[in-house]
Design a protein around this motif. Structure first.
Motif, PDB file in Angstrom:
ATOM      1  N   UNK A   6       0.863  -1.176   0.000  1.00 55.48           N
ATOM      2  CA  UNK A   6       0.000   0.000   0.000  1.00 55.48           C
ATOM      3  C   UNK A   6       0.901   1.228   0.000  1.00 55.48           C
ATOM      4  N   UNK A   7       1.138   1.750  -1.192  1.00 58.22           N
ATOM      5  CA  UNK A   7       2.065   2.855  -1.325  1.00 58.22           C
ATOM      6  C   UNK A   7       3.451   2.446  -0.859  1.00 58.22           C
ATOM      7  N   UNK A   8       4.099   3.318  -0.074  1.00 57.50           N
ATOM      8  CA  UNK A   8       5.443   3.053   0.413  1.00 57.50           C
ATOM      9  C   UNK A   8       5.427   2.324   1.750  1.00 57.50           C
ATOM     10  N   UNK A   9       4.249   1.954   2.231  1.00 56.67           N
ATOM     11  CA  UNK A   9       4.158   1.236   3.502  1.00 56.67           C
ATOM     12  C   UNK A   9       4.511  -0.235   3.303  1.00 56.67           C
ATOM     13  N   UNK A  10       4.630  -0.946   4.414  1.00 56.40           N
ATOM     14  CA  UNK A  10       4.899  -2.377   4.350  1.00 56.40           C
ATOM     15  C   UNK A  10       3.645  -3.219   4.286  1.00 56.40           C
ATOM     16  N   UNK A  11       2.466  -2.586   4.286  1.00 50.31           N
ATOM     17  CA  UNK A  11       1.198  -3.310   4.286  1.00 50.31           C
ATOM     18  C   UNK A  11       0.907  -3.905   2.922  1.00 50.31           C
ATOM     19  N   UNK A  12       0.610  -5.208   2.878  1.00 48.50           N
ATOM     20  CA  UNK A  12       0.306  -5.905   1.631  1.00 48.50           C
ATOM     21  C   UNK A  12      -1.208  -6.027   1.457  1.00 48.50           C
ATOM     22  N   UNK A  13      -1.697  -5.587   0.302  1.00 49.88           N
ATOM     23  CA  UNK A  13      -3.133  -5.678   0.002  1.00 49.88           C
ATOM     24  C   UNK A  13      -3.320  -6.436  -1.309  1.00 49.88           C
ATOM     25  N   UNK A  14      -4.416  -7.157  -1.404  1.00 48.53           N
ATOM     26  CA  UNK A  14      -4.713  -7.897  -2.622  1.00 48.53           C
ATOM     27  C   UNK A  14      -4.944  -6.928  -3.775  1.00 48.53           C
ATOM     28  N   UNK A  15      -4.504  -7.320  -4.971  1.00 51.15           N
ATOM     29  CA  UNK A  15      -4.592  -6.417  -6.122  1.00 51.15           C
ATOM     30  C   UNK A  15      -6.038  -6.048  -6.428  1.00 51.15           C
ATOM     31  N   UNK A  16      -6.957  -6.944  -6.164  1.00 50.54           N
ATOM     32  CA  UNK A  16      -8.387  -6.644  -6.242  1.00 50.54           C
ATOM     33  C   UNK A  16      -8.976  -6.811  -4.855  1.00 50.54           C
ATOM     34  N   UNK A  17      -9.944  -5.974  -4.522  1.00 51.10           N
ATOM     35  CA  UNK A  17     -10.535  -5.989  -3.187  1.00 51.10           C
ATOM     36  C   UNK A  17     -12.044  -5.807  -3.288  1.00 51.10           C
ATOM     37  N   UNK A  18     -12.697  -5.781  -2.128  1.00 50.75           N
ATOM     38  CA  UNK A  18     -14.171  -5.709  -2.114  1.00 50.75           C
ATOM     39  C   UNK A  18     -14.626  -4.586  -1.195  1.00 50.75           C
ATOM     40  N   UNK A  19     -15.593  -3.788  -1.666  1.00 48.20           N
ATOM     41  CA  UNK A  19     -16.129  -2.688  -0.886  1.00 48.20           C
ATOM     42  C   UNK A  19     -17.612  -2.853  -0.600  1.00 48.20           C
ATOM     43  N   UNK A  20     -18.048  -2.298   0.534  1.00 50.79           N
ATOM     44  CA  UNK A  20     -19.433  -2.469   0.984  1.00 50.79           C
ATOM     45  C   UNK A  20     -20.370  -1.375   0.514  1.00 50.79           C
ATOM     46  N   UNK A  21     -19.858  -0.384  -0.216  1.00 53.24           N
ATOM     47  CA  UNK A  21     -20.697   0.728  -0.662  1.00 53.24           C
ATOM     48  C   UNK A  21     -21.864   0.221  -1.488  1.00 53.24           C
ATOM     49  N   UNK A  22     -23.034   0.782  -1.293  1.00 51.92           N
ATOM     50  CA  UNK A  22     -24.289   0.471  -1.995  1.00 51.92           C
ATOM     51  C   UNK A  22     -24.868  -0.863  -1.548  1.00 51.92           C
ATOM     52  N   UNK A  23     -24.036  -1.938  -1.493  1.00 51.37           N
ATOM     53  CA  UNK A  23     -24.577  -3.285  -1.311  1.00 51.37           C
ATOM     54  C   UNK A  23     -24.975  -3.592   0.129  1.00 51.37           C
ATOM     55  N   UNK A  24     -24.023  -3.545   1.078  1.00 49.71           N
ATOM     56  CA  UNK A  24     -24.318  -3.951   2.445  1.00 49.71           C
ATOM     57  C   UNK A  24     -25.298  -2.963   3.084  1.00 49.71           C
ATOM     58  N   UNK A  25     -26.423  -3.493   3.529  1.00 55.85           N
ATOM     59  CA  UNK A  25     -27.424  -2.660   4.190  1.00 55.85           C
ATOM     60  C   UNK A  25     -28.468  -2.090   3.261  1.00 55.85           C
ATOM     61  N   UNK A  26     -28.135  -1.916   1.989  1.00 56.23           N
ATOM     62  CA  UNK A  26     -29.099  -1.438   1.003  1.00 56.23           C
ATOM     63  C   UNK A  26     -29.679  -2.588   0.178  1.00 56.23           C
ATOM     64  N   UNK A  27     -28.800  -3.499  -0.242  1.00 56.53           N
ATOM     65  CA  UNK A  27     -29.240  -4.629  -1.058  1.00 56.53           C
ATOM     66  C   UNK A  27     -29.025  -5.974  -0.377  1.00 56.53           C
ATOM     67  N   UNK A  28     -28.090  -6.037   0.576  1.00 53.45           N
ATOM     68  CA  UNK A  28     -27.713  -7.318   1.177  1.00 53.45           C
ATOM     69  C   UNK A  28     -27.706  -7.226   2.695  1.00 53.45           C
ATOM     70  N   UNK A  29     -28.037  -8.357   3.341  1.00 55.07           N
ATOM     71  CA  UNK A  29     -27.919  -8.448   4.793  1.00 55.07           C
ATOM     72  C   UNK A  29     -26.827  -9.459   5.138  1.00 55.07           C
ATOM     73  N   UNK A  30     -26.772  -9.891   6.399  1.00 53.19           N
ATOM     74  CA  UNK A  30     -25.629 -10.660   6.886  1.00 53.19           C
ATOM     75  C   UNK A  30     -25.457 -11.989   6.135  1.00 53.19           C
ATOM     76  N   UNK A  31     -26.530 -12.706   5.910  1.00 57.83           N
ATOM     77  CA  UNK A  31     -26.415 -14.016   5.263  1.00 57.83           C
ATOM     78  C   UNK A  31     -25.782 -13.896   3.885  1.00 57.83           C
ATOM     79  N   UNK A  32     -26.282 -12.941   3.084  1.00 55.29           N
ATOM     80  CA  UNK A  32     -25.724 -12.754   1.742  1.00 55.29           C
ATOM     81  C   UNK A  32     -24.290 -12.224   1.818  1.00 55.29           C
ATOM     82  N   UNK A  33     -24.039 -11.355   2.784  1.00 58.00           N
ATOM     83  CA  UNK A  33     -22.693 -10.785   2.934  1.00 58.00           C
ATOM     84  C   UNK A  33     -21.678 -11.873   3.255  1.00 58.00           C
ATOM     85  N   UNK A  34     -22.052 -12.812   4.106  1.00 52.90           N
ATOM     86  CA  UNK A  34     -21.138 -13.908   4.461  1.00 52.90           C
ATOM     87  C   UNK A  34     -20.739 -14.705   3.222  1.00 52.90           C
ATOM     88  N   UNK A  35     -21.700 -14.978   2.362  1.00 49.73           N
ATOM     89  CA  UNK A  35     -21.399 -15.753   1.157  1.00 49.73           C
ATOM     90  C   UNK A  35     -20.446 -14.997   0.235  1.00 49.73           C
TER      91      UNK A  35
END
Length: 328
Positions: A6-35
């Motif tokens: 992540x930039x010049x830090x030592x933190x390693x992040x996956x090249x693709x990631x997942x965000x909760x915007x729009x979906x969690x709470x608006x379209x999906x609840x816990x069961x769907x989120x877990x999957x």
């Protein structure tokens, strides 16, 4: 899955990631989120993004409960959240020390976590001195409530001012910015931020690689699928601004290139974002496991992005920022 610093830090992040915007709470609840989260982890995703404002805090609650029920080891995950819009009270928003500290506590309660890995200032706050914000973010790191801090949708000037304040105070500046970045929206990442990558080691966690779904090719004039985000009441204005003739013509041209490569347009668009060496991770969104699997296959498209293919893409979108003039 490939992992990048992540930039010049030592933190390693996956090249693709997942965000909760729009979906969690608006379209999906816990069961769907877990999957969906399990599908991401099964394919190497370790970075998950959220914000206090997403679904008015419900998105953080859903992500936290889902992770707890899945029984994952916290150290295997990189969790980010963002602060700015925390409520309706006069001190429930912005980047004051009060809101940043109280907002961090509230987010951690909703996520049911002791810390987040990355804490972002969701927007700049002209009403708060930058020194106050920098001090508050450093206090949060010193307390162990976050490991790194950054910004989202700040200008290069604002990020530079934050770093200048941090250096004056002998504190840590923002190491990551989270801008929108896709084939239609490129100026900040490819022009405005250019001096920041080498000067401050700035990393990027970019969002909306598919331009809210426009770059999937599933939309056309007057055709909005009922299960898409543009069908949601909150996004109908965005749909009317996005689905214009010029954009749809570019999407049609990009679809022809994707067809030549025998890949879905969505994968081509995500791979294009991931190919930028300054992008640490591309945040994707999905409401179905099939969408996650299709998005993750974008990594297989990266080797197909030859100079010839990239030139064809530029000829269609014509969105590459002009280089800043040099008078030396």
């Amino acid at each position: 899955m490939q992992y990048k610093n992540l930039g010049r830090s030592g933190l390693k992040v996956s090249q693709l990631s997942y965000g909760a915007w729009v979906t969690f709470g608006n379209q999906l609840d816990v069961k769907e989120a877990k999957a969906l989260l399990q599908c991401c982890r099964d394919h190497g995703v370790n970075f998950f993004d959220n914000a206090e404002v997403y679904a008015n805090g419900r998105a953080e609650e859903i992500m936290g409960q889902a992770i707890r029920e899945l029984g994952w080891r916290r150290s295997d995950l990189v969790i980010s959240t963002k602060l700015f819009w925390g409520g309706s009270g006069p001190n429930d928003k912005g980047l004051s020390s009060k809101h940043l500290v109280e907002g961090t506590h509230a987010s951690l309660r909703r996520l049911d976590m002791d810390y987040v890995d990355v804490l972002l200032c969701h927007r700049p706050d002209a009403a708060t001195p930058i020194e106050e914000t920098v001090r508050a973010m450093n206090r949060i790191i010193d307390k162990g409530w976050a490991f790194y801090w950054g910004t989202s949708e700040w200008t290069a000037q604002q990020i530079t001012e934050a770093w200048a304040a941090a250096q004056r105070l002998d504190l840590i500046g923002p190491i990551v910015e989270q801008p929108e970045y896709n084939l239609l929206t490129r100026h900040k990442v490819e022009s405005e931020y250019l001096p920041l990558y080498d000067t401050y080691g700035l990393g990027l966690t970019t969002w909306s690689p598919l331009a809210s779904g426009v770059l999937t090719g599933k939309y056309s004039k007057g055709n909005i699928p009922s299960d898409s985000r543009f069908a949601l009441d909150n996004y109908k204005n965005l749909a009317s601004r996005s689905l214009i003739d010029d954009v749809l013509a570019k999407v049609k041209g990009l679809k022809l290139i994707a067809d030549e490569l025998e890949v879905p347009l969505s994968q081509l668009a995500i791979a294009w974002c991931a190919s930028n060496p300054n992008v640490s991770t591309v945040i994707t969104g999905a409401t179905k496991e099939s969408q996650i699997l299709e998005n993750l296959k974008a990594l297989e498209v990266l080797p197909l992005l030859t100079p010839d293919v990239l030139e064809k893409i530029e000829a269609v979108v014509q969105s590459k920022p002009k280089r800043q003039e040099s008078y030396r």
